[in-house]
Design a protein around this motif. Structure first.
Motif, PDB file in Angstrom:
ATOM      1  N   ASP A   1       5.159  41.703   3.911  1.00  9.38           N
ATOM      2  CA  ASP A   1       6.591  41.744   4.210  1.00  9.38           C
ATOM      3  C   ASP A   1       6.869  42.983   5.038  1.00  9.38           C
ATOM      4  O   ASP A   1       6.369  44.064   4.730  1.00  9.38           O
TER       5      ASP A   1
ATOM      6  N   THR B   1      -4.701  42.148   2.665  1.00  8.22           N
ATOM      7  CA  THR B   1      -3.369  42.238   3.276  1.00  8.22           C
ATOM      8  C   THR B   1      -3.284  41.389   4.534  1.00  8.22           C
ATOM      9  O   THR B   1      -2.330  40.636   4.730  1.00  8.22           O
TER      10      THR B   1
ATOM     11  N   ARG C   1      -2.426  31.810  16.427  1.00  5.64           N
ATOM     12  CA  ARG C   1      -2.936  32.527  15.250  1.00  5.64           C
ATOM     13  C   ARG C   1      -3.984  33.554  15.672  1.00  5.64           C
ATOM     14  O   ARG C   1      -4.879  33.270  16.459  1.00  5.64           O
TER      15      ARG C   1
ATOM     16  N   GLY D   1      -0.895  38.314   4.649  1.00  3.56           N
ATOM     17  CA  GLY D   1       0.331  38.699   5.344  1.00  3.56           C
ATOM     18  C   GLY D   1       1.052  39.767   4.540  1.00  3.56           C
ATOM     19  O   GLY D   1       0.658  40.104   3.430  1.00  3.56           O
TER      20      GLY D   1
END
Length: 166
Positions: A129, A123, A90, A127
């Motif tokens: 798309d 954002t 991460r 996360g």
């Protein structure tokens, strides 16, 4: 869904192993890797750009909020570092925020709260798309103005929502 921005065009330069040129609002610039990783160090790395986006959005949102509220904010400096947890993979971005101005404790605390509401922070935390599609030819949209106006609108919305919730 909002109208997409005009594209930022990124293209390999053929110089060095990693160098690419980026055509966005303003001048075209290079993104590269450090010399020790095979690059020419001719520009920021992709992760430095992510950190810069977070730092810029943080400072801009804090400045916008202070201006709207008439707070005596003179300057904001945001230093962003990036690391990755070797165990989980991460990513982590740490912000060190310096605030200058004749602010009281409550005003300073409020500005630190709005820092976490900046659109890029939102954002990156949630996360996004990402889609990809192959096209038949190169884009000719580099440096076409006006560019992405969604960020300024998102900052204003964050400041407005913060006033209602914060």
């Amino acid at each position: 869904m909002s109208t997409p921005s005009k594209p930022i065009v990124v293209e390999t330069t053929g110089t060095g192993t990693h160098q690419v040129s980026v055509a966005a609002q303003g001048p075209t610039f290079y993104v590269d890797e450090p010399v020790e990783l095979g690059g020419l160090a001719s520009g920021p790395t992709p992760y430095e750009l992510l950190g810069a986006a977070l730092g810029a959005c943080t400072a801009m949102t804090m400045q916008m909020y202070a201006r709207r509220k008439g707070l005596p904010l003179d300057r904001v400096q945001v230093a962003v570092s990036h690391s990755r947890d070797a165990r989980t993979g991460r990513d982590r971005f740490d912000r060190s925020i310096y605030i200058e101005g004749a602010l009281d404790e409550a005003q300073t605390a409020r500005l630190m709260e709005i820092a976490d509401r900046c659109p890029v922070h939102k954002t990156m935390s949630a996360g996004a798309d990402i889609t990809s599609r192959q096209v038949d030819g190169p884009s000719h949209e580099g440096n076409v103005l006006p560019r992405d106006s969604s960020h300024a609108l998102a900052m204003a919305a964050a400041c407005d929502r913060f006033d209602l919730t914060g």
